[in-house]
Design a protein around this motif. Structure first.
Motif, PDB file in Angstrom:
ATOM      1  N   VAL A  91      -7.595  -0.690  -3.726  1.00 36.89           N
ATOM      2  CA  VAL A  91      -6.523   0.313  -3.761  1.00 36.89           C
ATOM      3  C   VAL A  91      -5.345  -0.205  -4.589  1.00 36.89           C
ATOM      4  O   VAL A  91      -4.717   0.552  -5.337  1.00 36.89           O
ATOM      5  N   THR A 128      -2.373  11.832   5.087  1.00 38.58           N
ATOM      6  CA  THR A 128      -3.478  12.052   4.160  1.00 38.58           C
ATOM      7  C   THR A 128      -4.169  10.734   3.812  1.00 38.58           C
ATOM      8  O   THR A 128      -5.364  10.711   3.618  1.00 38.58           O
ATOM      9  N   SER A 129      -3.409   9.659   3.718  1.00 40.50           N
ATOM     10  CA  SER A 129      -4.025   8.384   3.378  1.00 40.50           C
ATOM     11  C   SER A 129      -3.148   7.292   3.956  1.00 40.50           C
ATOM     12  O   SER A 129      -1.953   7.451   3.967  1.00 40.50           O
ATOM     13  N   PRO A 130      -3.655   6.217   4.475  1.00 32.80           N
ATOM     14  CA  PRO A 130      -5.065   5.906   4.516  1.00 32.80           C
ATOM     15  C   PRO A 130      -5.818   6.844   5.470  1.00 32.80           C
ATOM     16  O   PRO A 130      -5.219   7.495   6.297  1.00 32.80           O
ATOM     17  N   THR A 140       7.677  11.792   2.237  1.00 33.80           N
ATOM     18  CA  THR A 140       6.402  11.307   1.712  1.00 33.80           C
ATOM     19  C   THR A 140       5.711  10.351   2.680  1.00 33.80           C
ATOM     20  O   THR A 140       4.502  10.303   2.713  1.00 33.80           O
ATOM     21  N   LEU A 182       0.842  -1.204   0.000  1.00 30.10           N
ATOM     22  CA  LEU A 182       0.000   0.000   0.000  1.00 30.10           C
ATOM     23  C   LEU A 182       0.874   1.250   0.000  1.00 30.10           C
ATOM     24  O   LEU A 182       0.613   2.207  -0.731  1.00 30.10           O
ATOM     25  N   LEU A 183       1.926   1.204   0.797  1.00 29.32           N
ATOM     26  CA  LEU A 183       2.818   2.360   0.862  1.00 29.32           C
ATOM     27  C   LEU A 183       3.475   2.597  -0.495  1.00 29.32           C
ATOM     28  O   LEU A 183       3.556   3.735  -0.971  1.00 29.32           O
ATOM     29  N   ALA A 235       1.959  10.461   3.386  1.00 29.83           N
ATOM     30  CA  ALA A 235       1.087   9.317   3.113  1.00 29.83           C
ATOM     31  C   ALA A 235       0.309   8.938   4.361  1.00 29.83           C
ATOM     32  O   ALA A 235      -0.865   8.624   4.286  1.00 29.83           O
ATOM     33  N   THR A 236       0.974   8.988   5.518  1.00 29.47           N
ATOM     34  CA  THR A 236       0.273   8.527   6.699  1.00 29.47           C
ATOM     35  C   THR A 236      -0.688   9.584   7.236  1.00 29.47           C
ATOM     36  O   THR A 236      -1.578   9.252   7.983  1.00 29.47           O
ATOM     37  N   ARG A 267       2.259   1.870  -3.276  1.00 24.61           N
ATOM     38  CA  ARG A 267       1.257   2.433  -4.171  1.00 24.61           C
ATOM     39  C   ARG A 267       1.100   3.942  -3.923  1.00 24.61           C
ATOM     40  O   ARG A 267       1.077   4.749  -4.838  1.00 24.61           O
ATOM     41  N   TYR A 268       1.044   4.316  -2.651  1.00 19.99           N
ATOM     42  CA  TYR A 268       0.902   5.748  -2.343  1.00 19.99           C
ATOM     43  C   TYR A 268       2.120   6.541  -2.783  1.00 19.99           C
ATOM     44  O   TYR A 268       2.018   7.696  -3.148  1.00 19.99           O
TER      45      TYR A 268
END
Ligand code: NG1
Ligand code: MG
Length: 560
Positions: free
Chosen positions: A397, A378-380, A371, A335-336, A375-376, A338-339
């Motif tokens: 996702v 703003t998203s998830p 980043t 996931l990371l 990332a943490t 991907r972000y």
């Protein structure tokens, strides 16, 4: 080349600081002779370890900082060479007999290993010994090491150029018809001190040695093509040593046959540790163990191990504990990635033990520091952080069907039971813990001079250990009430830092205690943890549950 030392005589244990253990070795050798009617040819020894800091980050590719302890696994071995007749054929089957000195607890087992001719029909896949991950039996760990050693032999043979003589692995000269083994271990099991990896590593070393098939080390930086010798009778001119790194890699991957998707800290520490040093172990870009001396200060830094008494059987709990955490951290990495817009495929394509999912993040230091935070935040979304992710949400996702992801994260091989995956919470632990490991090592390397500096050293190391415990408890959910209580008691009793060690969910704590407070510490912890649970205990602390430990040496082979 870094090698496993082969010591020429058991006398060596007297000069090895193992004097108090000599009786144990003698008993093992005598027990062996009584059982098999022949003396052992060698005794392989591999120690357990205590992890000082760096929990559940090894399988993410981050460094860890354990040290080998005095407690260990010993395997005495003798083998029957193939008969003269069999030497001209390749049909010798090996019968392996394995016993334990405590045969009431650990029943003996016998298994057979196909002949070289049979093996040659299945090139490259030496699935020679059945290790049923569903049947929990102690001998599985031996089989892991045994099978790993055969894989290593096959790999090394396959590396020989086509023009070279027949690979010795496929020659009957190197294929004993019988292998007799007797084990004795004194590492508590299910206690986070790595009894399993010591056993697997020891079995791999014993098997390599018993096959008389040891890669030569000549000090040549480029030892290929690998050279081999038959070491019977031993030739004085030949140095017979096992390459520790390859052996370690094979011990790491073969322990996974029992069904736990474990990292590589324990086998590396057991095989590669140097005397008097902890090991800073790196997995990326390649396996490396750097000895780091524990700072020599006054009062001395003493590490005390205390067993919570809660047995954590990883084999049983793996689908909801250990293997699930491996999956959660891998999903977190995906996931990371991907972000961050990084292609994760190259990292995932690597086979264990080289699958370094967090490689992505480590390779991009400048991007990640900024980043990751973005990332943490703003998203998830906040709610996903708290409730965890469902399969559907992750698939969406990552834009990948779940069955395909299952293969990528090896859920097909190591099943898990979970409806949601707490990727944020696990990643929070992993990144902060990885940083603590590096800081711990740096502090160890800056030897202080003044008395105030020593005090400061204790405080800083202790704080990192306490923070590690908090993170294991609150973010990684791998502590348990008894471990939490024990760490509180240890700190109140004079430890500057105290944390669970190993996988957690039970097992041991490790505490950093200034040497001048150790006596008081042991008595207080004994009274407040052990006597409270068992009022019948006397006032003397029980050495098997509560003991100070020194960094010990890694694996070794003694010729008897
Ligand atoms: P234990 O359960 O203490 O043997 C396990 C893993 C390590 C590491 C630690 C947690 C095995 C053989 N070892 O140790 O690789 O991940 O947990 O830091 O499973
Ligand atoms: Mg273990």
């Amino acid at each position: 080349m870094d090698t496993v030392p082969i010591v020429d005589s058991l006398d060596q244990i007297y000069t090895d600081g193992l004097l108090d253990q000599a009786q144990r070795y003698d008993q093992l050798a005598q027990g062996f002779e009584a059982l098999y009617g022949q003396p052992p040819a060698l005794i392989a020894r591999a120690p357990g370890r205590v992890n000082l800091i760096g929990e559940h980050v090894d399988y993410c590719g981050f460094p860890v900082f354990p040290m080998a302890i005095e407690r260990d696994c010993l395997i005495a071995v003798a083998w029957e060479p193939a008969s003269a007749e069999a030497r001209t054929t390749t049909t010798t089957t090996t019968t392996v007999r394995l016993s334990h000195v405590h045969s009431d607890q650990y029943p003996a087992c016998v298994f057979t290993h196909p002949s070289p001719a049979e093996l040659a029909r299945h090139p490259g896949v030496p699935a020679v010994v059945d290790i049923s991950a569903n049947r929990l039996t102690w001998s599985n760990y031996f089989k892991c090491g045994y099978r790993g050693a055969h894989e290593l032999m096959a790999q090394t043979a396959a590396e020989l150029p086509a023009s070279a003589a027949k690979p010795p692995y496929l020659s009957s000269h190197h294929h004993p018809s019988g292998l007799n083994c007797l084990m004795n271990g004194n590492i508590p099991t299910g206690a986070g001190l790595s009894s399993s990896s010591a056993f697997v590593s020891c079995a791999a070393i014993a098997t390599m040695a018993a096959h008389e098939l040891l890669p030569l080390t000549s000090g040549n930086a480029n030892p290929s093509p690998p050279a081999y010798t038959i070491t019977t009778p031993p030739s004085a001119s030949v140095q017979r040593n096992l390459d520790r790194t390859r052996l370690t890699e094979i011990a790491i991957s073969s322990e996974r046959y029992v069904g736990v998707n474990s990292g590589g800290m324990d086998q590396t520490c057991s095989i590669m540790s140097q005397p008097n040093s902890a090991s800073f172990i790196e997995f990326y870009p390649r396996l490396r163990a750097t000895p780091v001396a524990v700072p020599r200060v006054q009062p001395a830094l003493t590490f005390v191990i205390a067993n919570s008494g809660v047995t954590s059987d990883k084999l049983v709990t793996a689908p909801v504990c250990y293997n699930l955490r491996v999956v959660e951290t891998r999903l977190g990495a995906l996931l990371l990635a991907r972000y961050l817009g990084i292609d994760q495929r190259p990292a995932l394509a690597q086979a264990p033990p080289n699958n370094r999912h967090f490689k992505l993040v480590m390779d991009e230091p400048s991007t990640t520091t900024t980043t990751t935070a973005t990332a943490t935040t703003t998203s998830p979304s906040q709610s996903l952080r708290e409730t965890g992710w469902t399969r559907t949400q992750i698939s969406q996702v990552l834009d990948t069907p779940w069955p395909q992801l299952e293969r990528q994260i090896e859920v097909d091989r190591f099943p898990i039971h979970a409806e949601v995956f707490h990727v944020y919470r696990r990643a929070h632990h992993v990144f902060s813990e990885a940083l603590r490991v590096v800081q711990f090592r740096q502090i160890c390397q800056q030897a202080p001079l003044s008395a105030t500096a020593v005090d400061h050293l204790f405080q800083k190391l202790g704080q990192l250990m306490n923070d590690s415990q908090t993170s294991c408890r609150d973010w990684f959910d791998c502590s348990c009430p008894e471990l939490d209580e024990l760490t509180y008691i240890c700190r109140a009793a004079g430890a500057v830092g105290s944390r669970l060690t190993g996988a957690g969910w039970g097992g041991c704590t490790v505490s950093l205690v200034p040497s001048d407070r150790v006596d008081h510490f042991l008595r207080t912890v004994h009274r407040e943890y052990y006597q409270v649970r068992n009022p019948a205990l006397g006032d003397e602390p029980n050495q098997s549950d509560l003991f100070a430990t020194q960094p010990g040496r890694g694996a070794v082979i003694y010729r008897v």
